[in-house]
Design an enzyme around this catalytic site. Structure first.
Site, PDB file in Angstrom:
ATOM      1  N   ARG A  85       0.862  -1.177   0.000  1.00 57.46           N
ATOM      2  CA  ARG A  85       0.000   0.000   0.000  1.00 57.46           C
ATOM      3  C   ARG A  85       0.905   1.236   0.000  1.00 57.46           C
ATOM      4  O   ARG A  85       1.792   1.362   0.834  1.00 57.46           O
ATOM      5  CB  ARG A  85      -0.871   0.012   1.254  1.00 57.46           C
ATOM      6  CG  ARG A  85      -1.664   1.280   1.370  1.00 57.46           C
ATOM      7  CD  ARG A  85      -2.601   1.217   2.547  1.00 57.46           C
ATOM      8  NE  ARG A  85      -3.399   2.417   2.616  1.00 57.46           N
ATOM      9  CZ  ARG A  85      -3.315   3.312   3.588  1.00 57.46           C
ATOM     10  NH1 ARG A  85      -2.477   3.152   4.588  1.00 57.46           N
ATOM     11  NH2 ARG A  85      -4.100   4.384   3.570  1.00 57.46           N
ATOM     12  N   LEU A 203     -16.207   5.182   6.245  1.00 55.82           N
ATOM     13  CA  LEU A 203     -16.271   5.901   7.519  1.00 55.82           C
ATOM     14  C   LEU A 203     -15.496   5.137   8.580  1.00 55.82           C
ATOM     15  O   LEU A 203     -15.995   4.167   9.153  1.00 55.82           O
ATOM     16  CB  LEU A 203     -17.737   6.072   7.948  1.00 55.82           C
ATOM     17  CG  LEU A 203     -18.700   6.599   6.873  1.00 55.82           C
ATOM     18  CD1 LEU A 203     -20.133   6.562   7.379  1.00 55.82           C
ATOM     19  CD2 LEU A 203     -18.307   8.004   6.446  1.00 55.82           C
ATOM     20  N   GLY A 206     -10.349   7.814   9.620  1.00 52.65           N
ATOM     21  CA  GLY A 206     -10.413   8.756   8.509  1.00 52.65           C
ATOM     22  C   GLY A 206     -11.661   8.430   7.712  1.00 52.65           C
ATOM     23  O   GLY A 206     -12.047   7.260   7.646  1.00 52.65           O
ATOM     24  N   ARG A 235      -9.698  14.614  12.667  1.00 48.08           N
ATOM     25  CA  ARG A 235      -9.489  15.629  11.622  1.00 48.08           C
ATOM     26  C   ARG A 235     -10.757  16.459  11.438  1.00 48.08           C
ATOM     27  O   ARG A 235     -11.861  15.935  11.472  1.00 48.08           O
ATOM     28  CB  ARG A 235      -9.140  14.982  10.288  1.00 48.08           C
ATOM     29  CG  ARG A 235      -7.811  14.266  10.271  1.00 48.08           C
ATOM     30  CD  ARG A 235      -7.439  13.868   8.830  1.00 48.08           C
ATOM     31  NE  ARG A 235      -6.432  12.829   8.836  1.00 48.08           N
ATOM     32  CZ  ARG A 235      -6.590  11.639   8.255  1.00 48.08           C
ATOM     33  NH1 ARG A 235      -7.704  11.334   7.590  1.00 48.08           N
ATOM     34  NH2 ARG A 235      -5.630  10.749   8.309  1.00 48.08           N
ATOM     35  N   GLU A 328     -19.790   0.195   8.804  1.00 49.94           N
ATOM     36  CA  GLU A 328     -20.177  -1.219   8.920  1.00 49.94           C
ATOM     37  C   GLU A 328     -20.898  -1.521  10.227  1.00 49.94           C
ATOM     38  O   GLU A 328     -21.702  -2.452  10.290  1.00 49.94           O
ATOM     39  CB  GLU A 328     -18.918  -2.110   8.838  1.00 49.94           C
ATOM     40  CG  GLU A 328     -18.283  -2.101   7.464  1.00 49.94           C
ATOM     41  CD  GLU A 328     -16.878  -2.696   7.470  1.00 49.94           C
ATOM     42  OE1 GLU A 328     -16.612  -3.622   8.266  1.00 49.94           O
ATOM     43  OE2 GLU A 328     -16.038  -2.233   6.673  1.00 49.94           O
TER      44      GLU A 328
HETATM   45  P1  ADP Z   1      -9.369   2.939  10.716  1.00 50.35           P
HETATM   46  O1  ADP Z   1      -9.764   4.080   9.839  1.00 50.35           O
HETATM   47  O2  ADP Z   1      -8.328   3.316  11.731  1.00 50.35           O
HETATM   48  O3  ADP Z   1      -9.105   1.649   9.967  1.00 50.35           O
HETATM   49  P2  ADP Z   1     -11.865   1.698  11.473  1.00 50.35           P
HETATM   50  O4  ADP Z   1     -12.327   1.565  10.064  1.00 50.35           O
HETATM   51  O5  ADP Z   1     -11.596   0.474  12.251  1.00 50.35           O
HETATM   52  O6  ADP Z   1     -10.640   2.681  11.621  1.00 50.35           O
HETATM   53  O7  ADP Z   1     -13.005   2.536  12.238  1.00 50.35           O
HETATM   54  C1  ADP Z   1     -12.860   2.935  13.562  1.00 50.35           C
HETATM   55  C2  ADP Z   1     -14.141   3.614  14.001  1.00 50.35           C
HETATM   56  O8  ADP Z   1     -15.229   2.670  13.905  1.00 50.35           O
HETATM   57  C3  ADP Z   1     -14.109   4.101  15.442  1.00 50.35           C
HETATM   58  O9  ADP Z   1     -14.686   5.397  15.539  1.00 50.35           O
HETATM   59  C4  ADP Z   1     -14.985   3.078  16.155  1.00 50.35           C
HETATM   60  O10 ADP Z   1     -15.598   3.600  17.309  1.00 50.35           O
HETATM   61  C5  ADP Z   1     -16.013   2.793  15.081  1.00 50.35           C
HETATM   62  N1  ADP Z   1     -16.760   1.585  15.406  1.00 50.35           N
HETATM   63  C6  ADP Z   1     -16.333   0.305  15.460  1.00 50.35           C
HETATM   64  N2  ADP Z   1     -17.315  -0.515  15.901  1.00 50.35           N
HETATM   65  C7  ADP Z   1     -18.392   0.257  16.140  1.00 50.35           C
HETATM   66  C8  ADP Z   1     -19.724   0.016  16.608  1.00 50.35           C
HETATM   67  N3  ADP Z   1     -20.139  -1.199  16.923  1.00 50.35           N
HETATM   68  N4  ADP Z   1     -20.556   1.071  16.724  1.00 50.35           N
HETATM   69  C9  ADP Z   1     -20.155   2.313  16.402  1.00 50.35           C
HETATM   70  N5  ADP Z   1     -18.915   2.615  15.959  1.00 50.35           N
HETATM   71  C10 ADP Z   1     -18.051   1.604  15.825  1.00 50.35           C
END
Ligand code: ADP
Length: 393
Positions: A85, A203, A206, A235, A328
């Site tokens: 990546r 979402l 980032g 951000r 998700e």
């Molecule tokens: P990154 O961009 O670091 O890969 P992720 O795609 O794992 O991050 O997303 C992280 C975000 O997803 C955090 O804000 C976390 O709180 C949120 N998240 C994960 N599980 C849940 C959930 N069950 N309900 C609400 N938000 C969630």
């Protein structure tokens, strides 16, 4: 054919051994705090997890551990290619490429556009070339998918020489994720991707949205850097370009301090004055925390505005796709966003939205309007597939 996917950060190395044809994952993990003393590596294989200390803690040492694991699995000679990546490909890279000295020069030329990420990506590639000298290495860029954006979408209304001499334009990020979920959306809908107009919303910590017309990115919310667009974990996303100058004068902050605060202390964290974590915000908002409620509201409002805005790039909307940790998993965010988008004909199916099993794809809209979908992203698999496609011709 097995592909090793590597994602090197400034002090971390994420890795995954995948079969791009079947999606099977044999080995994955993360080396952390590289170069900072107490480096460690977490490995996961066949459902078992293990964390080890890493002596020295360079990319090379972390890759040495990966090699040991490949030997233990008897898989070292099954690996046919390494996919990397790479964050910023500027205007030079509009597709994955096999790494050559010229390509590395090109990635180096993009360092000013991503001064934290690209140098780490280069170090990771060089270490991997030493660890796997006989294999093709492929660079897959976060920006490449968005190189199909038309000029009206990628130009800023600034002096032309800023663009011509310094590359000041919108590039966009999360390209592998937007591309992957767009393809999955077509499969879920049972329609050819070429016929679909989608808005994909990645979402996570980032966040960005992308308008995907016939499988091609035609607009996206991130810009020259990942700071533009949606409200994110820490951000700010969009703000008045006059704010840094104002703050420099009023609060006596330097440009470096302001930029750091916009990247690390803003977004959900700044608004809530509590946390950047959406899950914690949902709990706190339910308990009556006003800052958490405000952070959620601004996040949802900006996202709804952006999704609606992206439809201007598409003309017709067939589906909105939610992905990333928040997309998700947060039924609340999805419901609140879709409830603001009735104007586009989107109608939430509350039952489907609330009962979607974790990690599963599904439709969360009622019939009779554009579809709303949840699709788990898989950037590693996407990189593995791009790598395999290039290597196998
Ligand atoms: P990154 O961009 O670091 O890969 P992720 O795609 O794992 O991050 O997303 C992280 C975000 O997803 C955090 O804000 C976390 O709180 C949120 N998240 C994960 N599980 C849940 C959930 N069950 N309900 C609400 N938000 C969630």
């Amino acid at each position: 054919m097995w592909t090793l996917v590597l994602n090197s950060g400034s002090s971390s190395l994420k890795f995954a051994l995948l079969n791009p044809a079947t999606g099977e994952l044999r080995l994955s993990g993360l080396a952390e705090r590289l170069g900072a003393g107490e480096a460690s590596i977490r490995l996961e294989r066949d459902g078992q997890r293990e964390t080890r200390a890493l002596n020295g803690g360079s990319y090379g040492e972390a890759l040495g551990e990966v090699l040991k694991e490949l030997d233990a699995l008897n898989m070292r000679h099954e690996v046919r290619a390494v996919g990397h990546r790479v964050v910023h490909g500027g205007e030079s890279f509009s597709a994955p490429v096999q790494v050559t000295p010229d390509v590395l020069e090109g990635v180096r030329a993009c360092v000013p556009l991503a001064p934290l990420h690209n140098p780490a990506n280069i170090l990771g590639i060089e270490a991997a070339q030493q660890a796997f000298p006989g294999l093709p290495h492929v660079a897959v860029f976060d920006t490449a998918f968005h190189q199909t954006m038309p000029e009206v979408a990628y130009r800023y209304a600034v002096p032309e020489e800023w663009y011509k001499q310094h590359g000041v334009r919108r590039y966009g990020f999360h390209g592998t994720s937007h591309q992957y979920v767009a393809g999955q959306a077509a499969e879920l809908l049972g329609r050819p991707l070429q016929e679909l107009n989608l808005v994909t919303a990645h979402l996570g910590n980032g966040s960005s949205v992308c308008a995907v017309a016939g499988g091609r990115s035609v607009d996206t919310s991130m810009g020259l850097t990942p700071l533009e667009g949606l409200v994110m974990g820490t951000r700010s996303g969009d703000l008045d370009p006059g704010i840094p100058d104002y703050l420099a004068r009023q609060a006596g902050l330097s440009l470096t301090e302001i930029t750091a605060a916009l990247n690390k202390k803003s977004g959900l964290l700044g608004l809530s004055n509590l946390t950047n974590d959406m899950r914690e915000l949902e709990t706190a908002a339910a308990d009556g925390h006003a800052g958490a409620r405000l952070a959620l509201d601004v996040f949802v409002y900006r996202l709804a505005k952006y999704i609606a805005g992206m439809t201007a790039a598409l003309g017709r909307l067939d589906a909105v796709v939610f992905t990333g940790g928040i997309g998700e998993n947060s039924a609340l965010v999805r419901a609140e966003v879709l409830n603001r988008l009735g104007v586009l004909g989107l109608k939430l199916d509350s039952d489907a939205n609330g009962n979607l099993p974790r990690g599963k794809a599904g439709v969360i809209s009622q019939a009779g309007g554009p579809a709303a979908l949840v699709i788990p992203t898989n950037e590693e698999l996407s990189i593995a597939r791009e790598t395999a496609r290039l290597v196998e011709g």
